[in-house]
Enzyme design. Structure first.
Site, PDB file in Angstrom:
ATOM      1  N   GLY A  71       0.798  -1.217   0.000  1.00 54.49           N
ATOM      2  CA  GLY A  71       0.000   0.000   0.000  1.00 54.49           C
ATOM      3  C   GLY A  71       0.833   1.270   0.000  1.00 54.49           C
ATOM      4  O   GLY A  71       0.489   2.246  -0.660  1.00 54.49           O
ATOM      5  N   ASN A 151      -8.140   3.787   9.056  1.00 53.20           N
ATOM      6  CA  ASN A 151      -7.587   2.554   9.609  1.00 53.20           C
ATOM      7  C   ASN A 151      -7.741   2.455  11.116  1.00 53.20           C
ATOM      8  O   ASN A 151      -7.765   1.362  11.675  1.00 53.20           O
ATOM      9  CB  ASN A 151      -6.101   2.435   9.240  1.00 53.20           C
ATOM     10  N   GLN A 179      -7.826  -0.489   3.757  1.00 56.75           N
ATOM     11  CA  GLN A 179      -8.620  -1.111   4.819  1.00 56.75           C
ATOM     12  C   GLN A 179      -9.998  -1.567   4.362  1.00 56.75           C
ATOM     13  O   GLN A 179     -10.604  -2.426   4.994  1.00 56.75           O
ATOM     14  CB  GLN A 179      -8.795  -0.124   5.987  1.00 56.75           C
ATOM     15  N   HIS A 201      -1.666  -7.469   2.581  1.00 57.84           N
ATOM     16  CA  HIS A 201      -1.709  -8.096   3.904  1.00 57.84           C
ATOM     17  C   HIS A 201      -2.896  -7.647   4.743  1.00 57.84           C
ATOM     18  O   HIS A 201      -3.102  -8.145   5.852  1.00 57.84           O
ATOM     19  CB  HIS A 201      -0.386  -7.875   4.657  1.00 57.84           C
ATOM     20  N   THR A 237      11.551  -7.269 -12.446  1.00 57.92           N
ATOM     21  CA  THR A 237      10.819  -8.505 -12.728  1.00 57.92           C
ATOM     22  C   THR A 237       9.705  -8.696 -11.712  1.00 57.92           C
ATOM     23  O   THR A 237       9.919  -8.609 -10.505  1.00 57.92           O
ATOM     24  CB  THR A 237      11.773  -9.717 -12.667  1.00 57.92           C
ATOM     25  N   CYS A 322       2.377   6.145  24.687  1.00 55.79           N
ATOM     26  CA  CYS A 322       2.900   6.654  25.949  1.00 55.79           C
ATOM     27  C   CYS A 322       4.388   6.938  25.798  1.00 55.79           C
ATOM     28  O   CYS A 322       5.163   6.048  25.452  1.00 55.79           O
ATOM     29  CB  CYS A 322       2.668   5.630  27.066  1.00 55.79           C
TER      30      CYS A 322
END
Length: 372
Positions: A71, A151, A179, A201, A237, A322
């Site tokens: 992406g 997302n 997403q 993925h 390729t 955090c």
């Protein structure tokens, strides 16, 4: 249950069908798809079939699909490639403040070399206003890029309205649909999209593969120069192994798009959270216009990461980070004007094809124990 995975927006496991179609390429189909002899021809055929499978899911032609490494590369090719090729027509780009870094950072780069970028804000639900985009249009505007769904919150953007707006003004329109593809219907012609990003993925395909839909007539400057692979847009390729995996993932995704099972399970989760925690839990994002699998909630006056640390067997994501004892809200929640005492308790639960009701019930028990 030892471990429960509720982070499907971060990455998905490979679908069994995807694995099965990839195995032969690890063993027998080793030829270069550009070669004209007996070893190359069947590999080229598999690559073309994969391209057709991706195109079928989007409602476009196979010639309009360019395979990428994922992406991020697809977004970079869309934004940089379009700007470099079309900057003679104008230098203004419009995007939103809640885009993925794979859109925000290419825009920041383009600003350093002469582009003018307008970043429009969002409402309390994380939705972009088409009216705000229209106000931002100038005579130099050449490209609009707004994500199909966020997302973090899962909020769906008014893509069709923005697409119609772009078409009326003769402006190219790109959307990062990493997403949303495979979760909700995405037809590039119905939505008036000129370029669209897919990340493998997120779609039960391997990491390291993605695609960019490029409407016929849209011209881009390649980011990788070399031989004429991928219609001259991406030298190197082709990775047929991963492309075949993505093609298969797109084929089987068609049977899941529009399915109510995942949406109903997500709604069940949210309903139980409200009953169990009352005002202590708040929804981040649009209550209806959001992905069927995504639930971003805040546990008020709690810290999301602290809760997840107490449940190490649960895989989910937090909406804040955090740093040295201080809490920093995610840019998305900041733009939605979520108060700090609410936003610091944000957790994104993203469900998938393998999520069960028993798993949700177990997570509810873990959360109750962690909060108490």
């Amino acid at each position: 249950m030892d471990h429960i995975y509720l982070d499907y927006n971060a990455s998905t496991p490979l679908a069994p069908e995807v694995i099965n179609t990839m195995i032969p390429l690890l063993q027998d189909f080793y030829g270069n798809p550009s070669a004209l002899h007996w070893a190359g021809a069947p590999v080229k055929g598999l690559l073309q079939k994969a391209r057709e499978q991706v195109a079928s899911l989007l409602g476009c032609s196979s010639e309009e699909i360019t395979f990428t490494s994922g992406g991020s590369e697809a977004n970079n090719l869309a934004l940089k490639g379009f700007f470099f090729k079309n900057k003679g027509k104008g230098s203004h780009i419009i995007t939103s403040k809640i885009e993925h870094p794979a859109v925000i950072n290419p825009c920041k780069f383009l600003e350093r070399i002469g582009a003018k970028v307008t970043y429009v804000g969002v409402d309390q639900y994380g939705r972009v206003s088409p009216e705000e985009i229209e106000k931002a249009i100038t005579k130099d505007t050449i490209l609009i890029s707004v994500m199909h769904s966020n997302n973090e919150t899962g909020t769906l953007q008014p893509i069709q309205e923005i697409g119609n707006l772009a078409e009326r003004n003769g402006i190219a329109f790109h959307t990062d649909a990493s997403q949303s593809v495979g979760k909700v219907p995405v037809n590039v012609n119905d939505l008036k999209i000129d370029m669209l990003t897919i990340a493998g993925h997120k779609l039960y395909a391997p990491k390291g593969i993605g695609a960019l839909y490029i409407r016929k007539g849209i011209e881009l400057e390649p980011l990788i120069h070399g031989a004429g692979h991928e219609s001259g847009l991406r030298a190197g390729t082709e990775n047929t192994l991963l492309a075949v995996g993505l093609g298969t993932a797109c084929k089987i995704a068609g049977s899941y798009v529009g399915s109510r099972e995942l949406k109903e399970l997500t709604e069940y989760f949210w309903d139980r959270l409200k009953k169990q925690f009352g005002d202590l839990v708040q929804l981040n994002g649009h209550p209806e216009e959001r992905l069927p699998n995504t639930l971003n909630v805040s546990f008020v006056k709690r810290i999301g990461q602290d809760l997840l640390d107490k449940i190490p067997q649960l895989a989910a994501s937090t909406g804040s980070a955090c740093h040295a004892g201080s809490i920093e809200l995610s840019p998305v929640l900041k733009e939605m004007a979520v108060p700090e005492q609410v936003g610091m308790g944000a957790i994104r639960f993203s469900l998938g094809r393998h999520t069960t009701k028993d798993e949700i019930d177990q997570v509810l028990l873990w959360l109750k124990k962690a909060i108490n």
